[in-house]
Design a protein around this motif. Structure first.
Motif, PDB file in Angstrom:
ATOM      1  N   SER A 122      10.478   6.100  -0.307  1.00 53.01           N
ATOM      2  CA  SER A 122      11.433   5.219  -0.979  1.00 53.01           C
ATOM      3  C   SER A 122      11.237   3.786  -0.468  1.00 53.01           C
ATOM      4  CB  SER A 122      12.857   5.674  -0.697  1.00 53.01           C
ATOM      5  OG  SER A 122      13.192   5.420   0.665  1.00 53.01           O
ATOM      6  N   VAL A 123      11.824   2.835  -1.149  1.00 51.21           N
ATOM      7  CA  VAL A 123      11.738   1.439  -0.715  1.00 51.21           C
ATOM      8  C   VAL A 123      12.362   1.292   0.677  1.00 51.21           C
ATOM      9  CG1 VAL A 123      12.545  -0.913  -1.188  1.00 51.21           C
ATOM     10  CG2 VAL A 123      11.647   0.503  -3.046  1.00 51.21           C
ATOM     11  N   THR A 124      13.455   1.957   0.923  1.00 56.87           N
ATOM     12  CA  THR A 124      14.108   1.879   2.231  1.00 56.87           C
ATOM     13  C   THR A 124      13.208   2.449   3.327  1.00 56.87           C
ATOM     14  OG1 THR A 124      16.271   2.064   1.188  1.00 56.87           O
ATOM     15  CG2 THR A 124      16.165   2.540   3.545  1.00 56.87           C
ATOM     16  N   GLU A 125      12.577   3.585   3.070  1.00 58.82           N
ATOM     17  CA  GLU A 125      11.667   4.171   4.051  1.00 58.82           C
ATOM     18  C   GLU A 125      10.491   3.247   4.330  1.00 58.82           C
ATOM     19  OE1 GLU A 125      12.116   8.962   3.327  1.00 58.82           O
ATOM     20  OE2 GLU A 125      11.089   7.783   1.792  1.00 58.82           O
ATOM     21  N   VAL A 126       9.953   2.631   3.292  1.00 57.88           N
ATOM     22  CA  VAL A 126       8.841   1.693   3.461  1.00 57.88           C
ATOM     23  C   VAL A 126       9.286   0.506   4.303  1.00 57.88           C
ATOM     24  CG1 VAL A 126       7.343   0.048   2.255  1.00 57.88           C
ATOM     25  CG2 VAL A 126       7.599   2.386   1.381  1.00 57.88           C
ATOM     26  N   PRO A 144      10.478  -4.884  -4.606  1.00 54.81           N
ATOM     27  CA  PRO A 144       9.742  -3.689  -4.166  1.00 54.81           C
ATOM     28  C   PRO A 144       9.882  -2.508  -5.127  1.00 54.81           C
ATOM     29  CG  PRO A 144      10.986  -4.615  -2.342  1.00 54.81           C
ATOM     30  CD  PRO A 144      11.381  -5.371  -3.557  1.00 54.81           C
ATOM     31  N   SER A 145      11.068  -2.305  -5.677  1.00 52.37           N
ATOM     32  CA  SER A 145      11.254  -1.160  -6.580  1.00 52.37           C
ATOM     33  C   SER A 145      10.479  -1.345  -7.877  1.00 52.37           C
ATOM     34  CB  SER A 145      12.736  -0.923  -6.860  1.00 52.37           C
ATOM     35  OG  SER A 145      13.339  -2.083  -7.374  1.00 52.37           O
ATOM     36  N   ALA A 191       0.837  -1.207   0.000  1.00 50.61           N
ATOM     37  CA  ALA A 191       0.000   0.000   0.000  1.00 50.61           C
ATOM     38  C   ALA A 191       0.870   1.254   0.000  1.00 50.61           C
ATOM     39  CB  ALA A 191      -0.931  -0.006   1.208  1.00 50.61           C
ATOM     40  N   LEU A 192       1.919   1.265   0.805  1.00 54.72           N
ATOM     41  CA  LEU A 192       2.801   2.431   0.863  1.00 54.72           C
ATOM     42  C   LEU A 192       3.550   2.626  -0.454  1.00 54.72           C
ATOM     43  CD1 LEU A 192       4.223   1.990   4.480  1.00 54.72           C
ATOM     44  CD2 LEU A 192       2.568   3.704   3.699  1.00 54.72           C
ATOM     45  N   LEU A 193       3.976   1.540  -1.081  1.00 55.19           N
ATOM     46  CA  LEU A 193       4.681   1.642  -2.358  1.00 55.19           C
ATOM     47  C   LEU A 193       3.758   2.140  -3.463  1.00 55.19           C
ATOM     48  CD1 LEU A 193       6.847  -1.586  -2.122  1.00 55.19           C
ATOM     49  CD2 LEU A 193       7.695   0.778  -2.093  1.00 55.19           C
ATOM     50  N   ARG A 194       2.489   1.719  -3.434  1.00 57.11           N
ATOM     51  CA  ARG A 194       1.530   2.215  -4.429  1.00 57.11           C
ATOM     52  C   ARG A 194       1.316   3.714  -4.281  1.00 57.11           C
ATOM     53  NH1 ARG A 194      -1.204  -2.396  -3.013  1.00 57.11           N
ATOM     54  NH2 ARG A 194      -2.706  -1.225  -1.773  1.00 57.11           N
ATOM     55  N   ARG A 195       1.346   4.194  -3.045  1.00 55.97           N
ATOM     56  CA  ARG A 195       1.192   5.624  -2.796  1.00 55.97           C
ATOM     57  C   ARG A 195       2.305   6.414  -3.471  1.00 55.97           C
ATOM     58  NH1 ARG A 195       0.677   6.875   3.407  1.00 55.97           N
ATOM     59  NH2 ARG A 195       2.750   7.649   2.993  1.00 55.97           N
ATOM     60  N   GLY A 196       3.515   5.868  -3.442  1.00 51.29           N
ATOM     61  CA  GLY A 196       4.620   6.432  -4.196  1.00 51.29           C
ATOM     62  C   GLY A 196       5.388   7.566  -3.559  1.00 51.29           C
ATOM     63  N   ASP A 197       5.078   7.969  -2.329  1.00 51.88           N
ATOM     64  CA  ASP A 197       5.770   9.110  -1.734  1.00 51.88           C
ATOM     65  C   ASP A 197       6.921   8.714  -0.815  1.00 51.88           C
ATOM     66  OD1 ASP A 197       3.949   8.052   0.066  1.00 51.88           O
ATOM     67  OD2 ASP A 197       3.599   9.968   1.071  1.00 51.88           O
ATOM     68  N   SER A 199      15.909  -5.103   8.232  1.00 53.56           N
ATOM     69  CA  SER A 199      16.898  -5.385   7.196  1.00 53.56           C
ATOM     70  C   SER A 199      16.274  -5.175   5.825  1.00 53.56           C
ATOM     71  CB  SER A 199      17.391  -6.827   7.330  1.00 53.56           C
ATOM     72  OG  SER A 199      18.016  -7.256   6.143  1.00 53.56           O
ATOM     73  N   LEU A 200      16.865  -4.304   5.032  1.00 49.90           N
ATOM     74  CA  LEU A 200      16.375  -4.062   3.683  1.00 49.90           C
ATOM     75  C   LEU A 200      16.498  -5.324   2.827  1.00 49.90           C
ATOM     76  CD1 LEU A 200      15.215  -2.062   1.654  1.00 49.90           C
ATOM     77  CD2 LEU A 200      17.564  -1.318   1.152  1.00 49.90           C
ATOM     78  N   GLY A 201      17.563  -6.083   3.035  1.00 51.04           N
ATOM     79  CA  GLY A 201      17.759  -7.316   2.271  1.00 51.04           C
ATOM     80  C   GLY A 201      16.667  -8.342   2.550  1.00 51.04           C
ATOM     81  N   THR A 202      16.364  -8.562   3.832  1.00 49.36           N
ATOM     82  CA  THR A 202      15.309  -9.509   4.198  1.00 49.36           C
ATOM     83  C   THR A 202      13.956  -9.034   3.689  1.00 49.36           C
ATOM     84  OG1 THR A 202      16.526 -10.179   6.167  1.00 49.36           O
ATOM     85  CG2 THR A 202      14.168 -10.648   6.145  1.00 49.36           C
ATOM     86  N   PHE A 203      13.698  -7.743   3.830  1.00 54.20           N
ATOM     87  CA  PHE A 203      12.447  -7.173   3.333  1.00 54.20           C
ATOM     88  C   PHE A 203      12.312  -7.404   1.824  1.00 54.20           C
ATOM     89  CE2 PHE A 203      10.540  -3.410   1.235  1.00 54.20           C
ATOM     90  CZ  PHE A 203       9.234  -3.566   1.643  1.00 54.20           C
ATOM     91  N   SER A 204      13.345  -7.076   1.079  1.00 49.30           N
ATOM     92  CA  SER A 204      13.293  -7.220  -0.381  1.00 49.30           C
ATOM     93  C   SER A 204      13.121  -8.677  -0.800  1.00 49.30           C
ATOM     94  CB  SER A 204      14.551  -6.636  -1.027  1.00 49.30           C
ATOM     95  OG  SER A 204      14.605  -5.253  -0.823  1.00 49.30           O
TER      96      SER A 204
END
Length: 149
Positions: free
Chosen positions: A82-86, A110-111, A74-80, A94-99
């Motif tokens: 970054s992937v890191t912030e989300v 995610p990107s 939902a946050l990524l669809r909003r677009g405001d 961990s950005l790696g685990t999230f991705s």
């Protein structure tokens, strides 16, 4: 036809498992782990994991990550953001685990999702958008079709 035994949990255990699931739904962005969840309902972490999987079809950790990925979508669809912030907003450390988990559940990184899904739900009621964009659980993202030609 072989009969499978009924899951071995009482109504009291089922109520405790629902409390854990509800807590995960509410506090998905907080640091949660199985040990804390189990201690708070008076179960061992192993017993909680086994019973949760029997009752809901996946481990508490998998359920938590699915909730986080749903919110991230939902946050990524909003677009405001970054992937890191989300990643950090939904409670992942961990950005790696999230991705990796995002890609397993959604089928794209995610990107890529952020870029492709930004306008996909424009004008759609949020209840419908949530249903059609729900991530697939238990690593069931469709695998690319093999090229047989």
């Amino acid at each position: 036809m072989p009969r499978h035994p009924a899951p071995d949990y009482s109504l009291r255990d089922l109520a405790r498992l629902r409390r854990v699931r509800d807590r995960i739904d509410r506090e998905y962005a907080q640091p949660l782990n199985v040990e804390v969840l189990a201690r708070d309902i008076g179960m061992s972490s192993g017993h909680l994991s086994r019973q949760f999987r029997l009752a809901f079809g996946e481990s508490p950790y998998s359920y938590l990550m699915t909730r986080r990925i749903e919110r991230a979508m939902a946050l990524l669809r909003r677009g405001d953001l970054s992937v890191t912030e989300v990643c950090f907003t939904v409670g992942c450390a961990s950005l790696g685990t999230f991705s990796t988990r995002f890609t397993e559940l959604v089928g794209v990184s995610p990107s890529v999702y952020r870029r492709e899904a930004a306008g996909a739900t424009a004008g759609m009621p949020s209840c419908v958008a949530r249903q059609v964009t729900r991530p697939i659980r238990n690593r069931e993202a469709p695998a690319p079709e093999p090229d047989l030609a």
